[in-house]
Design a protein around this motif. Structure first.
Motif, mmCIF file in Angstrom:
data_model
loop_
_atom_site.group_PDB
_atom_site.id
_atom_site.type_symbol
_atom_site.label_atom_id
_atom_site.label_comp_id
_atom_site.label_asym_id
_atom_site.label_seq_id
_atom_site.Cartn_x
_atom_site.Cartn_y
_atom_site.Cartn_z
ATOM 1 N N LYS A 81 27.619 48.112 19.886
ATOM 2 C CA LYS A 81 28.811 48.748 20.452
ATOM 3 C C LYS A 81 29.181 49.989 19.641
ATOM 4 O O LYS A 81 29.247 49.950 18.421
ATOM 5 C CB LYS A 81 29.988 47.767 20.441
ATOM 6 N N SER A 88 27.982 59.561 26.943
ATOM 7 C CA SER A 88 26.560 59.311 27.162
ATOM 8 C C SER A 88 26.372 58.288 28.269
ATOM 9 O O SER A 88 27.105 57.297 28.333
ATOM 10 C CB SER A 88 25.912 58.782 25.880
ATOM 11 N N ILE A 90 24.125 56.083 28.462
ATOM 12 C CA ILE A 90 23.616 54.788 28.002
ATOM 13 C C ILE A 90 24.689 53.925 27.344
ATOM 14 O O ILE A 90 24.424 52.803 26.947
ATOM 15 C CB ILE A 90 22.399 54.930 27.059
ATOM 16 N N VAL A 91 25.912 54.450 27.234
ATOM 17 C CA VAL A 91 27.016 53.719 26.613
ATOM 18 C C VAL A 91 28.135 53.584 27.645
ATOM 19 O O VAL A 91 28.566 54.575 28.216
ATOM 20 C CB VAL A 91 27.536 54.466 25.362
ATOM 21 N N ASP A 92 28.589 52.341 27.882
ATOM 22 C CA ASP A 92 29.652 52.189 28.876
ATOM 23 C C ASP A 92 31.004 52.615 28.301
ATOM 24 O O ASP A 92 31.112 52.957 27.128
ATOM 25 C CB ASP A 92 29.674 50.776 29.473
ATOM 26 N N ILE A 97 26.440 49.084 24.523
ATOM 27 C CA ILE A 97 25.130 49.654 24.834
ATOM 28 C C ILE A 97 24.127 48.505 24.879
ATOM 29 O O ILE A 97 23.812 47.911 23.865
ATOM 30 C CB ILE A 97 24.733 50.740 23.816
ATOM 31 N N SER A 98 23.691 48.160 26.073
ATOM 32 C CA SER A 98 22.738 47.059 26.222
ATOM 33 C C SER A 98 21.534 47.457 27.067
ATOM 34 O O SER A 98 20.644 46.654 27.290
ATOM 35 C CB SER A 98 23.421 45.839 26.837
ATOM 36 N N CYS A 99 21.512 48.699 27.516
ATOM 37 C CA CYS A 99 20.437 49.124 28.403
ATOM 38 C C CYS A 99 19.200 49.627 27.644
ATOM 39 O O CYS A 99 18.253 50.090 28.256
ATOM 40 C CB CYS A 99 20.935 50.186 29.376
ATOM 41 N N ILE A 123 18.377 53.917 19.661
ATOM 42 C CA ILE A 123 19.670 54.475 20.072
ATOM 43 C C ILE A 123 19.619 55.995 19.984
ATOM 44 O O ILE A 123 19.967 56.701 20.937
ATOM 45 C CB ILE A 123 20.820 53.923 19.205
ATOM 46 N N TYR A 126 17.330 57.509 22.819
ATOM 47 C CA TYR A 126 17.863 57.519 24.183
ATOM 48 C C TYR A 126 19.158 58.313 24.321
ATOM 49 O O TYR A 126 19.457 58.815 25.406
ATOM 50 C CB TYR A 126 18.009 56.101 24.742
ATOM 51 N N ILE A 127 19.905 58.477 23.246
ATOM 52 C CA ILE A 127 21.087 59.350 23.296
ATOM 53 C C ILE A 127 20.636 60.799 23.493
ATOM 54 O O ILE A 127 21.275 61.562 24.217
ATOM 55 C CB ILE A 127 21.921 59.221 21.991
ATOM 56 N N HIS A 137 24.196 52.829 31.814
ATOM 57 C CA HIS A 137 25.458 52.121 32.047
ATOM 58 C C HIS A 137 26.372 52.963 32.937
ATOM 59 O O HIS A 137 27.176 52.418 33.685
ATOM 60 C CB HIS A 137 26.192 51.864 30.724
#
Length: 169
Positions: A81, A88, A90-92, A97-99, A123, A126-127, A137
């Motif tokens: 988290k 981003s 990829i972060v809700d 971040i679970s994807c 991380i 993908y960011i 997400h």
């Protein structure tokens, strides 16, 4: 307590050593095996990292990132988290971040083949490499990045300046 967390302490030491030169990730509260008995359990099971991306649009920002480690780590998948908001896909919105592929396939890897370092590297990848994100997400942000990259970068830079200010340590 030391024997219970030897694997975790090794992972944290590897992270600390690996990122010393580029400061991409740092551990907010340093842990030491010799003082482990005096360390609160949550410092070990919920380590906080400072992420300082080296690529636009996040340059200059410092993001706090927490990894929630289950008591049977590394057998069970950690939860990640962002405590600092980051613009981003990829972060809700709550920072979860679970994807990441590494988290989605955690149970399929041999137990000692992956560690916290691998999660942090993924991380950062993908960011900063949204072209490789398959299951975001926030699909709206990924579409924004694809259709209007300059708007995405502008909004990400703005949020970084407002919410991810560098903390003097």
């Amino acid at each position: 307590m030391v024997s219970k967390h030897i694997r975790l302490l090794k992972d944290l030491a590897h992270i600390d050593e690996s990122f010393q030169s580029d400061h991409l990730f740092s551990i907010k509260k340093k842990l030491d095996a010799s003082t482990c008995d005096a360390i609160h359990e949550t410092d070990l099971t919920h380590p906080i990292f400072i992420y300082t991306p080296q690529q636009s649009p996040y340059i200059g920002g410092e993001f706090e990132l927490e990894i929630n480690l289950p008591l049977d780590y590394p057998t069970t998948t950690p939860r990640v988290k962002f405590r600092t908001p980051i613009y981003s896909p990829i972060v809700d919105e709550s920072g979860i971040i679970s994807c990441l592929p590494i988290l989605q396939r955690w149970q399929t890897y041999p137990i000692n083949s992956i560690n916290l370092y691998d999660i942090l590297i993924e991380i950062d990848y993908y960011i900063t490499h949204l072209e490789d994100v398959d299951e975001p997400h926030r699909p709206i942000l990924l579409n924004e990045w694809k259709e209007d990259p300059s708007l995405f970068h502008k909004l990400a830079e703005q949020q970084t300046k407002e919410l991810a200010k560098s903390q003097k340590r």
